[in-house]
Write a protein that holds these residues in place. Structure first.
Motif, PDB file in Angstrom:
ATOM      1  N   VAL A 157       0.837  -1.203   0.000  1.00 51.81           N
ATOM      2  CA  VAL A 157       0.000   0.000   0.000  1.00 51.81           C
ATOM      3  C   VAL A 157       0.876   1.259   0.000  1.00 51.81           C
ATOM      4  CG1 VAL A 157      -1.676   1.318   1.363  1.00 51.81           C
ATOM      5  CG2 VAL A 157      -1.973  -1.142   1.047  1.00 51.81           C
ATOM      6  N   CYS A 158       1.923   1.264   0.802  1.00 54.58           N
ATOM      7  CA  CYS A 158       2.845   2.418   0.832  1.00 54.58           C
ATOM      8  C   CYS A 158       3.511   2.614  -0.523  1.00 54.58           C
ATOM      9  CB  CYS A 158       3.896   2.233   1.918  1.00 54.58           C
ATOM     10  SG  CYS A 158       3.270   2.433   3.582  1.00 54.58           S
ATOM     11  N   LEU A 159       3.952   1.531  -1.132  1.00 56.40           N
ATOM     12  CA  LEU A 159       4.580   1.616  -2.449  1.00 56.40           C
ATOM     13  C   LEU A 159       3.597   2.180  -3.475  1.00 56.40           C
ATOM     14  CD1 LEU A 159       6.981   0.956  -4.345  1.00 56.40           C
ATOM     15  CD2 LEU A 159       5.883  -1.257  -4.719  1.00 56.40           C
ATOM     16  N   GLN A 160       2.370   1.722  -3.436  1.00 60.13           N
ATOM     17  CA  GLN A 160       1.367   2.195  -4.385  1.00 60.13           C
ATOM     18  C   GLN A 160       1.124   3.695  -4.213  1.00 60.13           C
ATOM     19  OE1 GLN A 160      -2.085   3.156  -3.810  1.00 60.13           O
ATOM     20  NE2 GLN A 160      -2.666   3.152  -5.946  1.00 60.13           N
ATOM     21  N   GLN A 161       1.095   4.175  -2.981  1.00 63.23           N
ATOM     22  CA  GLN A 161       0.902   5.600  -2.749  1.00 63.23           C
ATOM     23  C   GLN A 161       2.093   6.420  -3.235  1.00 63.23           C
ATOM     24  OE1 GLN A 161      -1.929   7.260  -1.630  1.00 63.23           O
ATOM     25  NE2 GLN A 161      -2.684   5.225  -2.175  1.00 63.23           N
TER      26      GLN A 161
END
Length: 187
Positions: A157-161
Protein backbone atom coordinates in the motif's frame (compact mmCIF):
# COMPACT_ATOMS: atom_id res chain seq x y z
CA UNK A 1 19.98 41.83 -24.49
CA UNK A 2 18.01 44.80 -25.64
CA UNK A 3 14.31 45.25 -26.26
CA UNK A 4 13.33 44.33 -29.78
CA UNK A 5 10.22 44.31 -31.90
CA UNK A 6 8.84 41.13 -33.31
CA UNK A 7 8.47 41.67 -37.05
CA UNK A 8 4.93 40.34 -37.40
CA UNK A 9 3.98 42.98 -39.95
CA UNK A 10 7.08 42.30 -42.02
CA UNK A 11 6.47 38.58 -41.91
CA UNK A 12 2.81 39.02 -42.84
CA UNK A 13 3.74 41.21 -45.82
CA UNK A 14 6.45 38.77 -46.87
CA UNK A 15 4.02 35.87 -47.14
CA UNK A 16 1.42 38.04 -48.87
CA UNK A 17 -1.09 38.64 -46.08
CA UNK A 18 -2.40 42.09 -45.15
CA UNK A 19 -0.62 43.41 -42.08
CA UNK A 20 -3.24 46.00 -41.19
CA UNK A 21 -4.42 45.79 -37.59
CA UNK A 22 -1.36 43.97 -36.33
CA UNK A 23 0.80 45.72 -33.82
CA UNK A 24 4.30 44.55 -33.06
CA UNK A 25 4.87 42.93 -29.70
CA UNK A 26 7.72 44.22 -27.58
CA UNK A 27 9.72 41.53 -25.83
CA UNK A 28 12.06 42.65 -23.09
CA UNK A 29 14.71 40.00 -22.40
CA UNK A 30 16.57 41.97 -19.76
CA UNK A 31 16.64 40.09 -16.43
CA UNK A 32 15.46 43.10 -14.44
CA UNK A 33 12.28 43.29 -16.52
CA UNK A 34 11.23 39.65 -16.38
CA UNK A 35 8.07 38.81 -14.48
CA UNK A 36 8.70 37.83 -10.89
CA UNK A 37 5.14 37.46 -9.68
CA UNK A 38 4.53 33.83 -10.63
CA UNK A 39 7.89 32.42 -9.53
CA UNK A 40 7.78 32.72 -5.72
CA UNK A 41 4.49 30.83 -5.44
CA UNK A 42 5.76 28.22 -7.89
CA UNK A 43 9.04 27.93 -6.04
CA UNK A 44 7.24 27.39 -2.73
CA UNK A 45 5.08 24.71 -4.31
CA UNK A 46 8.18 23.05 -5.76
CA UNK A 47 9.91 23.07 -2.36
CA UNK A 48 6.82 21.71 -0.60
CA UNK A 49 6.36 19.08 -3.31
CA UNK A 50 9.98 17.99 -2.91
CA UNK A 51 9.62 17.88 0.88
CA UNK A 52 6.45 15.79 0.67
CA UNK A 53 8.12 13.50 -1.87
CA UNK A 54 11.10 13.04 0.44
CA UNK A 55 8.85 12.33 3.43
CA UNK A 56 6.84 9.83 1.38
CA UNK A 57 10.01 8.04 0.31
CA UNK A 58 11.18 7.94 3.93
CA UNK A 59 7.84 6.56 5.17
CA UNK A 60 7.77 3.93 2.41
CA UNK A 61 11.34 2.91 3.21
CA UNK A 62 10.64 2.62 6.94
CA UNK A 63 7.38 0.71 6.35
CA UNK A 64 9.12 -1.73 3.99
CA UNK A 65 12.08 -2.29 6.32
CA UNK A 66 9.80 -2.78 9.34
CA UNK A 67 7.53 -5.07 7.35
CA UNK A 68 10.51 -7.14 6.28
CA UNK A 69 11.90 -7.24 9.83
CA UNK A 70 8.56 -8.21 11.38
CA UNK A 71 7.77 -10.92 8.83
CA UNK A 72 11.32 -12.29 8.53
CA UNK A 73 11.15 -14.68 11.49
CA UNK A 74 7.70 -16.13 10.69
CA UNK A 75 8.89 -16.82 7.14
CA UNK A 76 12.11 -18.35 8.45
CA UNK A 77 10.11 -20.55 10.86
CA UNK A 78 8.00 -21.87 7.97
CA UNK A 79 11.20 -22.73 6.08
CA UNK A 80 12.77 -24.43 9.14
CA UNK A 81 10.31 -27.30 8.81
CA UNK A 82 11.59 -28.09 5.31
CA UNK A 83 15.13 -26.71 5.03
CA UNK A 84 18.36 -26.98 7.02
CA UNK A 85 18.86 -24.12 9.48
CA UNK A 86 21.66 -22.47 7.48
CA UNK A 87 19.40 -22.28 4.37
CA UNK A 88 16.21 -21.37 6.20
CA UNK A 89 17.71 -18.07 7.37
CA UNK A 90 18.01 -16.97 3.73
CA UNK A 91 14.66 -18.31 2.59
CA UNK A 92 12.71 -15.05 3.19
CA UNK A 93 14.81 -13.57 0.38
CA UNK A 94 13.03 -15.99 -1.97
CA UNK A 95 9.83 -14.16 -1.10
CA UNK A 96 11.15 -10.62 -0.85
CA UNK A 97 13.64 -10.82 -3.75
CA UNK A 98 11.03 -10.85 -6.53
CA UNK A 99 8.92 -8.38 -4.56
CA UNK A 100 11.86 -5.94 -4.33
CA UNK A 101 12.84 -6.36 -7.99
CA UNK A 102 9.25 -5.73 -9.09
CA UNK A 103 9.01 -2.73 -6.72
CA UNK A 104 12.10 -1.17 -8.27
CA UNK A 105 10.65 -1.84 -11.72
CA UNK A 106 7.42 -0.10 -10.74
CA UNK A 107 9.31 2.91 -9.34
CA UNK A 108 11.43 3.18 -12.47
CA UNK A 109 8.35 2.98 -14.68
CA UNK A 110 6.60 5.64 -12.58
CA UNK A 111 9.56 7.99 -12.99
CA UNK A 112 9.33 7.40 -16.74
CA UNK A 113 5.58 7.94 -16.75
CA UNK A 114 4.79 4.34 -17.70
CA UNK A 115 2.56 1.74 -16.09
CA UNK A 116 3.70 -1.84 -15.55
CA UNK A 117 0.87 -4.22 -14.75
CA UNK A 118 3.11 -7.30 -14.76
CA UNK A 119 5.36 -5.88 -12.03
CA UNK A 120 2.32 -4.99 -9.91
CA UNK A 121 1.09 -8.56 -10.36
CA UNK A 122 4.43 -9.88 -9.05
CA UNK A 123 4.28 -7.52 -6.08
CA UNK A 124 0.73 -8.57 -5.20
CA UNK A 125 1.43 -12.28 -5.60
CA UNK A 126 4.56 -12.26 -3.45
CA UNK A 127 3.00 -9.97 -0.82
CA UNK A 128 0.07 -12.39 -0.68
CA UNK A 129 2.43 -15.35 -0.32
CA UNK A 130 4.37 -13.57 2.43
CA UNK A 131 1.16 -12.67 4.28
CA UNK A 132 -0.25 -16.18 3.97
CA UNK A 133 2.96 -17.83 5.17
CA UNK A 134 3.25 -15.41 8.09
CA UNK A 135 -0.35 -16.14 9.08
CA UNK A 136 0.25 -19.91 8.86
CA UNK A 137 3.02 -19.58 11.44
CA UNK A 138 0.77 -17.88 14.01
CA UNK A 139 -1.90 -19.24 16.33
CA UNK A 140 -5.38 -19.10 14.88
CA UNK A 141 -6.71 -15.97 16.62
CA UNK A 142 -7.80 -13.08 14.45
CA UNK A 143 -5.63 -10.35 16.08
CA UNK A 144 -2.49 -12.47 15.79
CA UNK A 145 -3.27 -13.28 12.15
CA UNK A 146 -3.71 -9.57 11.38
CA UNK A 147 -0.47 -8.67 13.15
CA UNK A 148 1.39 -11.39 11.25
CA UNK A 149 -0.13 -10.80 7.81
CA UNK A 150 -0.37 -7.01 7.70
CA UNK A 151 3.31 -5.97 7.23
CA UNK A 152 3.64 -7.19 3.60
CA UNK A 153 0.29 -5.61 2.73
CA UNK A 154 1.35 -2.35 4.37
CA UNK A 155 4.50 -2.28 2.27
CA UNK A 156 2.46 -2.75 -0.94
CA UNK A 157 0.00 0.00 0.00
CA UNK A 158 2.84 2.42 0.83
CA UNK A 159 4.58 1.62 -2.45
CA UNK A 160 1.37 2.19 -4.39
CA UNK A 161 0.90 5.60 -2.75
CA UNK A 162 4.47 6.59 -3.56
CA UNK A 163 3.99 5.58 -7.20
CA UNK A 164 0.80 7.66 -7.34
CA UNK A 165 2.74 10.68 -6.06
CA UNK A 166 5.51 10.13 -8.60
CA UNK A 167 3.01 9.88 -11.45
CA UNK A 168 1.16 12.99 -10.23
CA UNK A 169 4.40 14.96 -9.92
CA UNK A 170 5.43 13.87 -13.39
CA UNK A 171 2.04 14.95 -14.78
CA UNK A 172 2.36 18.37 -13.11
CA UNK A 173 5.87 18.89 -14.49
CA UNK A 174 4.70 17.90 -17.99
CA UNK A 175 1.78 20.33 -17.70
CA UNK A 176 4.19 23.08 -16.60
CA UNK A 177 6.41 22.43 -19.62
CA UNK A 178 3.40 22.57 -21.95
CA UNK A 179 2.13 25.82 -20.41
CA UNK A 180 5.50 27.59 -20.25
CA UNK A 181 5.70 30.38 -22.80
CA UNK A 182 8.29 29.76 -25.43
CA UNK A 183 10.38 32.85 -26.14
CA UNK A 184 12.14 31.05 -28.97
CA UNK A 185 8.96 30.91 -31.01
CA UNK A 186 8.63 34.69 -30.92
CA UNK A 187 12.21 35.44 -31.91
Amino acid sequence: MQSRTVGVEALMQEIGLPAAGFHPQVIDDRPEHRSRTARPAGRRADVMGSLIGFLTAAVVTVACILGWAISYHPLQNVALSRLPRNLSQYWPVVIYGPWMAASLSVLRAALGGRKVANSWTIILVFAGIASALCIVDTPSTMPEAVVAGLPPVTAVVCLQQMVRQLLAARQVSQDDVRQAPSHRASR
